[in-house]
Design a protein around this motif. Structure first.
Motif, PDB file in Angstrom:
ATOM      1  N   LYS A 176      71.347  63.201  -8.717  1.00 23.34           N
ATOM      2  CA  LYS A 176      70.675  64.092  -8.157  1.00 23.34           C
ATOM      3  C   LYS A 176      69.434  64.391  -8.439  1.00 23.34           C
ATOM      4  CE  LYS A 176      74.594  66.478  -6.930  1.00 23.34           C
ATOM      5  NZ  LYS A 176      74.835  66.925  -5.431  1.00 23.34           N
ATOM      6  N   GLN A 177      68.832  63.696  -9.526  1.00 20.81           N
ATOM      7  CA  GLN A 177      67.487  63.797 -10.045  1.00 20.81           C
ATOM      8  C   GLN A 177      66.674  62.655  -8.899  1.00 20.81           C
ATOM      9  OE1 GLN A 177      66.004  65.379 -12.600  1.00 20.81           O
ATOM     10  NE2 GLN A 177      64.118  64.447 -11.500  1.00 20.81           N
ATOM     11  N   ILE A 226      66.163  64.609  -5.968  1.00 25.32           N
ATOM     12  CA  ILE A 226      65.060  65.734  -6.042  1.00 25.32           C
ATOM     13  C   ILE A 226      63.805  64.893  -6.040  1.00 25.32           C
ATOM     14  CG2 ILE A 226      64.019  67.184  -7.785  1.00 25.32           C
ATOM     15  CD1 ILE A 226      66.867  67.895  -8.738  1.00 25.32           C
ATOM     16  N   ASP A 227      63.698  63.648  -6.744  1.00 32.46           N
ATOM     17  CA  ASP A 227      62.593  63.040  -6.906  1.00 32.46           C
ATOM     18  C   ASP A 227      62.007  62.486  -5.307  1.00 32.46           C
ATOM     19  OD1 ASP A 227      62.368  63.512  -9.457  1.00 32.46           O
ATOM     20  OD2 ASP A 227      63.187  61.535  -9.849  1.00 32.46           O
ATOM     21  N   LEU A 261      66.018  71.416  -1.584  1.00 31.03           N
ATOM     22  CA  LEU A 261      65.378  70.972  -2.927  1.00 31.03           C
ATOM     23  C   LEU A 261      65.943  72.225  -3.944  1.00 31.03           C
ATOM     24  CD1 LEU A 261      63.688  69.289  -4.992  1.00 31.03           C
ATOM     25  CD2 LEU A 261      61.889  70.639  -4.334  1.00 31.03           C
ATOM     26  N   GLN A 262      66.112  73.455  -3.560  1.00 31.59           N
ATOM     27  CA  GLN A 262      66.561  74.562  -4.070  1.00 31.59           C
ATOM     28  C   GLN A 262      67.796  74.268  -4.492  1.00 31.59           C
ATOM     29  OE1 GLN A 262      64.943  76.829  -5.649  1.00 31.59           O
ATOM     30  NE2 GLN A 262      62.910  76.299  -4.871  1.00 31.59           N
ATOM     31  N   ARG A 314      68.475  71.716  -7.300  1.00 35.16           N
ATOM     32  CA  ARG A 314      68.048  71.800  -8.591  1.00 35.16           C
ATOM     33  C   ARG A 314      69.498  72.708  -9.164  1.00 35.16           C
ATOM     34  NH1 ARG A 314      61.711  73.330  -7.189  1.00 35.16           N
ATOM     35  NH2 ARG A 314      61.142  71.128  -7.431  1.00 35.16           N
ATOM     36  N   LYS A 315      70.067  73.710  -8.098  1.00 36.01           N
ATOM     37  CA  LYS A 315      71.184  74.485  -8.792  1.00 36.01           C
ATOM     38  C   LYS A 315      72.306  73.503  -9.048  1.00 36.01           C
ATOM     39  CE  LYS A 315      69.823  78.435  -5.926  1.00 36.01           C
ATOM     40  NZ  LYS A 315      70.466  79.575  -4.738  1.00 36.01           N
ATOM     41  N   TYR A 318      72.252  70.460 -10.056  1.00 41.54           N
ATOM     42  CA  TYR A 318      71.510  69.807 -11.354  1.00 41.54           C
ATOM     43  C   TYR A 318      71.699  70.544 -12.476  1.00 41.54           C
ATOM     44  CZ  TYR A 318      68.840  66.620 -14.310  1.00 41.54           C
ATOM     45  OH  TYR A 318      68.354  65.622 -15.471  1.00 41.54           O
ATOM     46  N   ILE A 319      71.383  71.950 -12.354  1.00 43.06           N
ATOM     47  CA  ILE A 319      71.684  72.772 -13.512  1.00 43.06           C
ATOM     48  C   ILE A 319      73.251  72.685 -13.953  1.00 43.06           C
ATOM     49  CG2 ILE A 319      71.610  75.061 -14.414  1.00 43.06           C
ATOM     50  CD1 ILE A 319      68.912  75.175 -12.782  1.00 43.06           C
ATOM     51  N   GLN A 356      74.416  69.691 -15.782  1.00 50.00           N
ATOM     52  CA  GLN A 356      73.901  70.018 -17.083  1.00 50.00           C
ATOM     53  C   GLN A 356      74.786  70.715 -17.906  1.00 50.00           C
ATOM     54  OE1 GLN A 356      69.794  71.265 -16.816  1.00 50.00           O
ATOM     55  NE2 GLN A 356      68.895  69.431 -17.507  1.00 50.00           N
TER      56      GLN A 356
END
Length: 724
Positions: A642-643, A646-647, A687-688, A691-692, A694-695, A698
């Motif tokens: 995911k990172q 995003i990058d 991208l949004q 990020r969701k 990825y959270i 986590q």
């Protein structure tokens, strides 16, 4: 007995008066007291006994070297065995040359230079003569030394004498080998002769004569003993095999022991009882024979000064209390009585030997009869002399303390400054001929596996081997006690070859312990070594293979060593002619390693399981941790993906933004800008979402890590996997 006599020497010598009564010296005739017993030690000292008969008041003497005298004065014991006493002991003493030179006003040392000599002659009347200068007489002013540098980088010294004649003329003379200087002052010449005589006499003061004055009546024996520095006696052995002895089996050999003895003392040894002790009692040298001069402080003369009025402090206690407190006083009052007592610890112990006898138990002196708890009356009483017991040592070979002694059965004669090779033992011993190969010495050696079947201790020394009437080799041996077995190598064995043909090292998991998140694994490390022993000789050989003895390792092979030394196992290998024999030696030791279970990688975990030979119980026990770590690793991998997405989108947006900034206001560029804006909007939406996600990952990772931590903390394993 000998050591006890040595120990008593310092105590007994205190009873000998070192005075020389003139009337005894006049009456008696000085004779030499012969030495009767000598005991030599391995630490370089010797014990000597002189014994002889005296009649009435007679003087006897013993000759020493100057190096002996310090030991003699430190250990001398003198006994009159017939009821008489030793009235005096004296010896010729010399002051140090430095002190003797101070009595000569020249001011020269024991090794003066030419400049020092002329400095001592300054102001003296001299006569200088030589080629080209004639004769110059007058007073010597000085000697001037100058240096001249030459072109070839050499330096030449010039010495010039300055002489002032009676008429006041100043003459300078070059001091060359052809120039002579003669002292005209007879008194100064006499002092120079004294100086030269003193230097010559100091070389001849190597012999000391110690004289003892025996006082008594009738004919009686006198004994004098002492220790002295001597050369160390040396041991050497011969091992002889009879011609009919076997070549490879145990045989009886003749062992001869000899000692090399040197007499470097000041007296001859005529028919003395000689003993050789293999031991090193503590001994030291103290220069008692050398006169000592202490340095005294130099105090300047006081300056004259008028006295000024002074005030003085008042007393804090009376005289009796002051004496008890250590102040200067001639009387001590105890329980109302005045007692004469010294004002310091050593006063009162003068003249004969005395001791304090007291009636009180509260003092630090010897307690006598009578009561009293806090004090008492003390008086002086002469101490009774200690009895002296005369003991004679055994002439047999004996052991005492950590030493052993060879006492020669027959008297021996060795004159001073001579040496002798004396026999000390001859006995039969068991000796097996073997070949020795060691990991520290790869060259095979012929050796004897000698068993000391005698009741004697063999001292350290060299030995020579004789087989069939011929010399076979020589070597060195350490002390061998009675009944002890020892390998003695003496030659190279060119017919035997020993090689290491196989080395195998491996590790196997033996035990696993997991507690509080810590994993402890214990591995069995196995070391296997194979030796090849080849005998190319025409006769059988018994080969002793030395394998290193390592700390922490234990033998696991079926072959056991014949014996074990401090550093090696010794295996016996029997070989026939032209035969090769293998020797396998196996060893094992346990290794422990500690890990934090949470830090182990998947590969390390799998390696741990494989090290346990696929133990099912170990696999089942560790499976919860495997599963929890796999979940954590999977979430880590998803978050990394995911990172990376995003990058990638962020980099794409930056590229589009840079392109928009470079567009102009033309119709084509406005169309391109509209397209870039649409792409940027789509990227922003993606991208949004990323990020969701990825959270969310986590949060899942935190839960998985907590589950892994719980699995690790709850695990409690103590598992033996060595049998799998």
């Amino acid at each position: 007995m000998l050591l006890r006599t040595l120990a008593l020497s310092s105590a007994l010598v205190s009873s000998v008066s070192f005075l020389l009564p003139a009337e005894i010296a006049r009456e008696g005739q000085i004779t030499q007291l012969p030495v009767r017993k000598v005991v030599l030690y391995k630490n370089g000292v010797g014990y000597f006994e002189h014994e002889g008969r005296v009649v009435n008041n007679e003087a006897v003497s013993i000759d020493f070297t100057s190096s002996q005298l310090n030991d003699v004065l430190q250990s001398l014991t003198a006994l009159d065995l017939g009821g008489g006493s030793i009235a005096g002991v004296n010896y010729n003493s010399t002051s140090p040359i430095e002190q003797q030179l101070k009595t000569i006003p020249l001011g020269l040392g024991d090794d003066p230079s030419t400049a020092d000599v002329f400095a001592a002659l300054r102001g003296a009347r001299v006569e200088v003569s030589g080629n080209g200068i004639g004769v110059v007489s007058g007073r010597l002013l000085n000697l001037e030394v100058t240096s001249q540098q030459k072109d070839n980088n050499t330096t030449i010294e010039h010495r010039r004498l300055t002489v002032i004649s009676d008429a006041g003329a100043v003459r300078t003379v070059e001091l060359t080998p052809s120039v002579s200087v003669r002292v005209l002052d007879s008194k100064l010449q006499h002092e120079m002769d004294r100086y030269l005589d003193l230097l010559a006499n100091t070389r001849n003061q190597q012999m000391r004569h110690l004289t003892l004055e025996a006082q008594g009546t009738g004919s009686r024996d006198i004994r004098v003993s002492y220790i002295s520095e001597v050369p160390v006696w040396k041991s050497t052995y011969r091992i002889l095999f009879p011609k009919a002895s076997p070549t490879s089996e145990a045989a009886t050999a003749i062992l001869q022991g000899w000692a090399v003895v040197d007499n470097t003392v000041g007296s001859d040894w005529d028919n003395v009882q000689l003993s050789l002790v293999a031991g090193a009692p503590q001994s030291f040298v103290q220069s008692l024979s050398q006169p000592y001069y202490t340095r005294r402080p130099e105090i300047g003369l006081p300056e004259s000064a008028m006295l000024t009025p002074q005030t003085h402090e008042g007393a804090m206690a009376d005289a009796g209390v002051a004496a008890q407190q250590g102040m200067a006083s001639e009387q001590v009052t105890v329980n109302g009585q005045v007692v004469a007592a010294p004002s310091h610890g050593n006063a009162g112990f003068q003249g004969t030997s005395q001791k304090w006898i007291g009636t009180g138990t509260g003092s630090g002196f010897a307690q006598g009869a009578g009561g009293g708890t806090g004090g008492g009356v003390y008086h002086l009483a002469a101490a009774a002399p200690s009895p002296v017991q005369d003991e004679t040592g055994s002439t047999n070979t004996t052991g005492f303390d950590d030493y052993f002694e060879y006492a020669l059965a027959q008297p021996i004669t060795i004159h001073k400054n001579q040496s002798a090779l004396v026999p000390v033992l001859q006995t039969n011993v068991q000796a097996e001929r073997v070949t020795l190969w060691s990991w520290t010495q790869p060259q095979p050696l012929r050796a004897l596996w000698l068993t000391n079947t005698s009741n004697l201790t063999l001292d350290r020394g060299s030995f020579s081997i004789f087989e069939n009437g011929e010399f076979a080799g020589e070597g060195l041996l350490d002390p061998i006690h009675a009944g002890e077995k020892r390998l003695l190598s003496y030659a190279v064995d060119q017919a035997v070859q020993v090689k290491v043909v196989g080395v195998l090292n491996s590790q196997h998991l033996h035990h696993v312990i997991v507690h509080d998140g810590i994993l402890i694994e214990r591995n069995d490390e196995i070391s296997e070594r194979t030796y090849s022993v080849h005998n190319a000789a025409s006769a059988p050989r018994t080969v002793i293979v030395e394998h290193p003895l390592r700390e922490g390792w234990k033998l696991t092979s079926e072959v056991r060593p014949a014996e074990t030394s401090a550093s090696s196992y010794r295996f016996r290998v029997s070989t026939q002619p032209n035969e090769t024999v293998s020797l396998h030696v196996g060893e094992t030791r346990t290794l422990s390693a500690t890990y934090a279970l949470a830090s182990l990688t998947d590969d390390q975990m799998q390696l741990l399981v494989r090290g346990g030979n696929g133990n099912a119980q170990l696999q089942q026990t560790l499976q919860p941790v495997f599963d929890a770590k796999a979940s954590v690793n999977d979430l880590d991998r998803q978050m990394q993906q995911k990172q990376e997405e995003i990058d990638r989108i962020a980099n794409d947006q930056k590229r589009l933004h840079d392109n928009l900034a470079g567009l102009k206001d033309s119709s084509e560029e406005r169309q391109l800008a509209k397209r870039y804006a649409g792409e940027m909007n789509a990227d922003e939406d993606e991208l949004q979402n990323l990020r969701k996600e990825y959270i969310g990952l986590q949060q899942q990772l935190a839960a998985a890590q907590a589950a892994l931590h719980d699995a690790i903390q709850q695990m409690n394993v103590d598992l033996d996997v060595s049998g799998v």
